[in-house]
Design an enzyme around this catalytic site. Sequence first.
Site, PDB file in Angstrom:
ATOM      1  CD1 TRP A 137      27.539  42.725  55.286  1.00 13.89           C
ATOM      2  CD2 TRP A 137      28.420  42.474  53.236  1.00 13.89           C
ATOM      3  NE1 TRP A 137      27.979  43.958  54.847  1.00 13.89           N
ATOM      4  CE2 TRP A 137      28.519  43.824  53.608  1.00 13.89           C
ATOM      5  CE3 TRP A 137      28.907  42.061  51.995  1.00 13.89           C
ATOM      6  CZ2 TRP A 137      29.089  44.793  52.767  1.00 13.89           C
ATOM      7  CZ3 TRP A 137      29.479  43.014  51.163  1.00 13.89           C
ATOM      8  CH2 TRP A 137      29.567  44.362  51.549  1.00 13.89           C
TER       9      TRP A 137
HETATM   10  C1  LIG Z   1      28.254  48.766  51.732  1.00 13.16           C
HETATM   11  C2  LIG Z   1      29.102  49.787  51.057  1.00 13.16           C
HETATM   12  C3  LIG Z   1      28.515  50.722  50.225  1.00 13.16           C
HETATM   13  C4  LIG Z   1      29.285  51.666  49.575  1.00 13.16           C
HETATM   14  N1  LIG Z   1      28.660  52.548  48.744  1.00 13.16           N
HETATM   15  C5  LIG Z   1      29.394  53.413  48.022  1.00 13.16           C
HETATM   16  C6  LIG Z   1      28.765  54.279  47.071  1.00 13.16           C
HETATM   17  O1  LIG Z   1      27.537  54.279  46.897  1.00 13.16           O
HETATM   18  N2  LIG Z   1      29.558  55.106  46.346  1.00 13.16           N
HETATM   19  C7  LIG Z   1      30.917  55.146  46.496  1.00 13.16           C
HETATM   20  O2  LIG Z   1      31.575  55.898  45.778  1.00 13.16           O
HETATM   21  N3  LIG Z   1      31.540  54.355  47.405  1.00 13.16           N
HETATM   22  C8  LIG Z   1      30.816  53.485  48.171  1.00 13.16           C
HETATM   23  N4  LIG Z   1      31.438  52.661  49.081  1.00 13.16           N
HETATM   24  C9  LIG Z   1      32.914  52.720  49.230  1.00 13.16           C
HETATM   25  C10 LIG Z   1      33.662  51.905  48.183  1.00 13.16           C
HETATM   26  O3  LIG Z   1      32.864  50.837  47.753  1.00 13.16           O
HETATM   27  C11 LIG Z   1      34.973  51.367  48.743  1.00 13.16           C
HETATM   28  O4  LIG Z   1      35.697  52.419  49.324  1.00 13.16           O
HETATM   29  C12 LIG Z   1      35.852  50.711  47.676  1.00 13.16           C
HETATM   30  O5  LIG Z   1      35.096  49.812  46.920  1.00 13.16           O
HETATM   31  C13 LIG Z   1      37.028  50.008  48.325  1.00 13.16           C
HETATM   32  O6  LIG Z   1      37.772  49.299  47.369  1.00 13.16           O
HETATM   33  P1  LIG Z   1      38.979  48.328  47.804  1.00 13.16           P
HETATM   34  O7  LIG Z   1      39.530  47.780  46.556  1.00 13.16           O
HETATM   35  O8  LIG Z   1      39.882  49.010  48.732  1.00 13.16           O
HETATM   36  O9  LIG Z   1      38.264  47.185  48.669  1.00 13.16           O
HETATM   37  P2  LIG Z   1      37.348  45.976  48.152  1.00 13.16           P
HETATM   38  O10 LIG Z   1      36.657  46.320  46.905  1.00 13.16           O
HETATM   39  O11 LIG Z   1      36.527  45.552  49.308  1.00 13.16           O
HETATM   40  O12 LIG Z   1      38.403  44.849  47.806  1.00 13.16           O
HETATM   41  C14 LIG Z   1      39.124  44.120  48.755  1.00 13.16           C
HETATM   42  C15 LIG Z   1      39.291  42.711  48.215  1.00 13.16           C
HETATM   43  O13 LIG Z   1      40.302  42.018  48.915  1.00 13.16           O
HETATM   44  C16 LIG Z   1      39.865  40.699  49.171  1.00 13.16           C
HETATM   45  N5  LIG Z   1      40.613  40.212  50.327  1.00 13.16           N
HETATM   46  C17 LIG Z   1      40.502  40.626  51.615  1.00 13.16           C
HETATM   47  N6  LIG Z   1      41.377  39.958  52.386  1.00 13.16           N
HETATM   48  C18 LIG Z   1      42.065  39.116  51.579  1.00 13.16           C
HETATM   49  C19 LIG Z   1      43.107  38.177  51.808  1.00 13.16           C
HETATM   50  N7  LIG Z   1      43.614  37.932  53.025  1.00 13.16           N
HETATM   51  N8  LIG Z   1      43.592  37.469  50.745  1.00 13.16           N
HETATM   52  C20 LIG Z   1      43.072  37.677  49.494  1.00 13.16           C
HETATM   53  N9  LIG Z   1      42.079  38.567  49.238  1.00 13.16           N
HETATM   54  C21 LIG Z   1      41.593  39.280  50.267  1.00 13.16           C
HETATM   55  C22 LIG Z   1      38.387  40.853  49.407  1.00 13.16           C
HETATM   56  O14 LIG Z   1      37.700  39.639  49.274  1.00 13.16           O
HETATM   57  C23 LIG Z   1      38.029  41.876  48.336  1.00 13.16           C
HETATM   58  O15 LIG Z   1      37.746  41.285  47.104  1.00 13.16           O
HETATM   59  C24 LIG Z   1      30.684  51.700  49.773  1.00 13.16           C
HETATM   60  C25 LIG Z   1      31.280  50.769  50.629  1.00 13.16           C
HETATM   61  C26 LIG Z   1      30.504  49.817  51.268  1.00 13.16           C
HETATM   62  C27 LIG Z   1      31.145  48.819  52.164  1.00 13.16           C
HETATM   63  S1  SF4 Z   2      26.202  36.013  48.967  1.00 11.35           S
HETATM   64 FE1  SF4 Z   2      24.373  35.335  50.023  1.00 11.35          FE
HETATM   65  S2  SF4 Z   2      25.113  34.083  51.743  1.00 11.35           S
HETATM   66 FE2  SF4 Z   2      26.845  35.288  50.993  1.00 11.35          FE
HETATM   67  S3  SF4 Z   2      26.838  37.114  52.295  1.00 11.35           S
HETATM   68 FE3  SF4 Z   2      25.706  37.646  50.439  1.00 11.35          FE
HETATM   69  S4  SF4 Z   2      23.552  37.217  50.949  1.00 11.35           S
HETATM   70 FE4  SF4 Z   2      24.812  36.179  52.501  1.00 11.35          FE
END
Ligand SMILES: Cc1cc2nc3c(=O)[nH]c(=O)nc-3n(C[C@H](O)[C@H](O)[C@H](O)COP(=O)(O)OP(=O)(O)OC[C@H]3O[C@@H](n4cnc5c(N)ncnc54)[C@H](O)[C@@H]3O)c2cc1C
Ligand code: SF4
Lengths: 104, 577
Positions: free
Chosen positions: A42
């Site tokens: 990623w």
């Molecule tokens: C690249 C990026 C940049 C961002 N920047 C900002 C920012 O600057 N400011 C802001 O306020 N917001 C930002 N956001 C938005 C914010 O980060 C997200 O909306 C928020 O973190 C989502 O939280 P979550 O707990 O729903 O998901 P996540 O934090 O993604 O948690 C989901 C978790 O579930 C786990 N999981 C998935 N499938 C399974 C499974 N089958 N079994 C067990 N575990 C599983 C994953 O591994 C992960 O740990 C950004 C988002 C992204 C993607």
């Molecule tokens: S931890 Fe390293 S190998 Fe894994 S997605 Fe991020 S950059 Fe790629």
Amino acid sequence: MSIFISREACVGCRRCVEACPGNLIKLDADGKAYIRHPKDCWGCTSCVKECGREAISFFLGADMGGRGSRLTTHKEGDFRYWKITDAAGLEQTIVVNQKDANRY
Amino acid sequence: MERERIVTDVLIIGGGTAGCYAALTIAKESPGTKVVIAEKANIIRSGCLAAGVNALNAYITPGQTAQDYVDYAKRDAAGIAREDLLLSMAEGVNRVTEHLEQLGLVILKDEYGAYAARGKRNIKINGENIKPLLAEAVKKQKNVTVINHVNITDYLLADGGIAGAVGFHVDERKAYVFLADAVLCATGGAAGLYRPNNPGFSRHKMWYPPFNTGAGYAMGIRAGAEMTTFEMRFIALRCKDTIAPTGTIAQGVGARQINAKGEVYETKYGITTSERVYGTAAENLAGRGPCYLHTEGISESQSEDLLKAYLNMAPSQTLKWIESGRLPHEQDVEIEGTEPYIVGGHTASGYWVDTDRRTTLPGLYAAGDVAGGCPQKYVTGALVEGELAAQAILADLGAAGSPLRRADEKRRRLREERIATETERYLGEYEAHLSSGGSPAMFTAEQLEEAMQKVMDNYAGGISTHYRYNERQLHIADDKILMLQKMTEKLHADDMDELLHVYELKERLLVCRVVIAHLAARKETRWHAFAENTDYPGQSDEWLKYVNSVYRDGKVKIRFRELTDTGKQERAEVYGG
Ligand SMILES: Cc1cc2nc3c(=O)[nH]c(=O)nc-3n(C[C@H](O)[C@H](O)[C@H](O)COP(=O)(O)OP(=O)(O)OC[C@H]3O[C@@H](n4cnc5c(N)ncnc54)[C@H](O)[C@@H]3O)c2cc1C
Ligand code: SF4
Ligand code: SF4
């Protein structure tokens, strides 16, 4: 875009294995880290940051404008050093104070 | 396959932003309650926060109120957003921000010591280490057990509700069976449904984590939970190739969006999130691409600050600037729209929940990107939802005669039997994919994934059609996705890593079907780009309602709900008032 792991520098501590949000890094029979599917990276640089040996570098694929530069990083106290080494071996370092927030 | 059985009070699926915060909330408010977090990767850097974030996008700045935030989010969603959910979220974002600072997050202060704002709703942080900070706090809690590297695939249903979940280890040949009185789903949204911007070597250089594959949605869909607003896809406006955020440039140095002719077009199409994406797609379609953020001519020190800011959240963009030999003050930054994602933290797709984040299935709660109805929650909103869901769980478990606590001996035995049958069924499926009797490798999960992404791109409004689709195309998409779903049954996995990819594909395909059904059900174009239906190009007041669905007997059944609905009815039935 993906990562490159130096076998010479890797000591098999598994930190990158634990840091990767995609479970992409494994240890081989010699206890050296390798990325199982380079195309699945990623590009989050979690592994690059967690490796204490600077064994992992990050590069841009040619489809993203990559020209062979590599990015590594290490931390000293509050400062994170990002080192970029280009294809010709020229180095440049950007230092970010972790106690400073982004101005933007 | 080896198996481990784990019994707990509360199971949290996904130790990301919302999941970690829910665990912290339970630890604080009820240290005697046993919590297990089952996480696919390792909570240290899993999920959206892996690379770090550079702002808290949901914050109530001085002079603003929670209601202002609600009004803004609702306007941006063209009316399709739950006010009750938005308000309870907005009321909590400043509270969780303070807590983040206590955990060690660096937040920029102004000269009076107040948080420095970026616009009306954002504050600036150094969020490179935001996930390790949360994870460390979770690891300190005695009543919380974290089980990393376990991919959950299915809920266990019993007694009319959710009684646990099953999954497998991503490396070792080992299955996990979790039994819990309450289950919180916090698995994030779904990426990788559509063909991405960089389909080749850099196929995973996408905005949303490619490892959030919609597992939580798929489990809920299969179990019959009601889902909402899957037609409101999220498409981000991003830096070309690196898919790095654009807001930092746009708001940080005031860069405007210009087309190839140098004309500022950003206000021409409107300023909602979807209109900004739409404008860029429209300029390209009209032959005036590529589009840029106009940074040429900013100062050198601004340029340098941008390099640093991106290292804190999207290092590939900094590397790209350096690789090109020209820094942001020397060249404009090209921008593009991403492929569509399904993500309830930006738009509103996800579980239909009540105000307290209970889903329509008893014993199941949802928070963060997997929960619907509440767009623009971002990091802080996900944390608040984790907190609210945790509080609802504690209230429900503690209530006298709570149906979630199974005291009655006969009922418990029946429940155990049911759980045992379900467990055998799911674990049998794992074995079937792993057994050598599987089909030869004519088709792999990777190949079917590419086929799925092509179908969604071509027929369900992907990048190649500038996000547009019509009913005929959706019909074709549904047929083809259904076919691919059938083909997954025969997929063979050599090891657990391959098994993981098989399940990720299955999850995505099911989510695709629900997306297609929702796109077809909303017969209007409520949001440009997000849901651009060329058969119905206009907005119509008749469609000021929610498109919801329940999956039954292999079919996505659509049901509409009024905008005033707060998900309460189901609760009354389930918990007896
Ligand atoms: C690249 C990026 C940049 C961002 N920047 C900002 C920012 O600057 N400011 C802001 O306020 N917001 C930002 N956001 C938005 C914010 O980060 C997200 O909306 C928020 O973190 C989502 O939280 P979550 O707990 O729903 O998901 P996540 O934090 O993604 O948690 C989901 C978790 O579930 C786990 N999981 C998935 N499938 C399974 C499974 N089958 N079994 C067990 N575990 C599983 C994953 O591994 C992960 O740990 C950004 C988002 C992204 C993607
Ligand atoms: S931890 Fe390293 S190998 Fe894994 S997605 Fe991020 S950059 Fe790629
Ligand atoms: S973190 Fe570095 S040293 Fe440790 S296993 Fe990974 S590459 Fe090797």
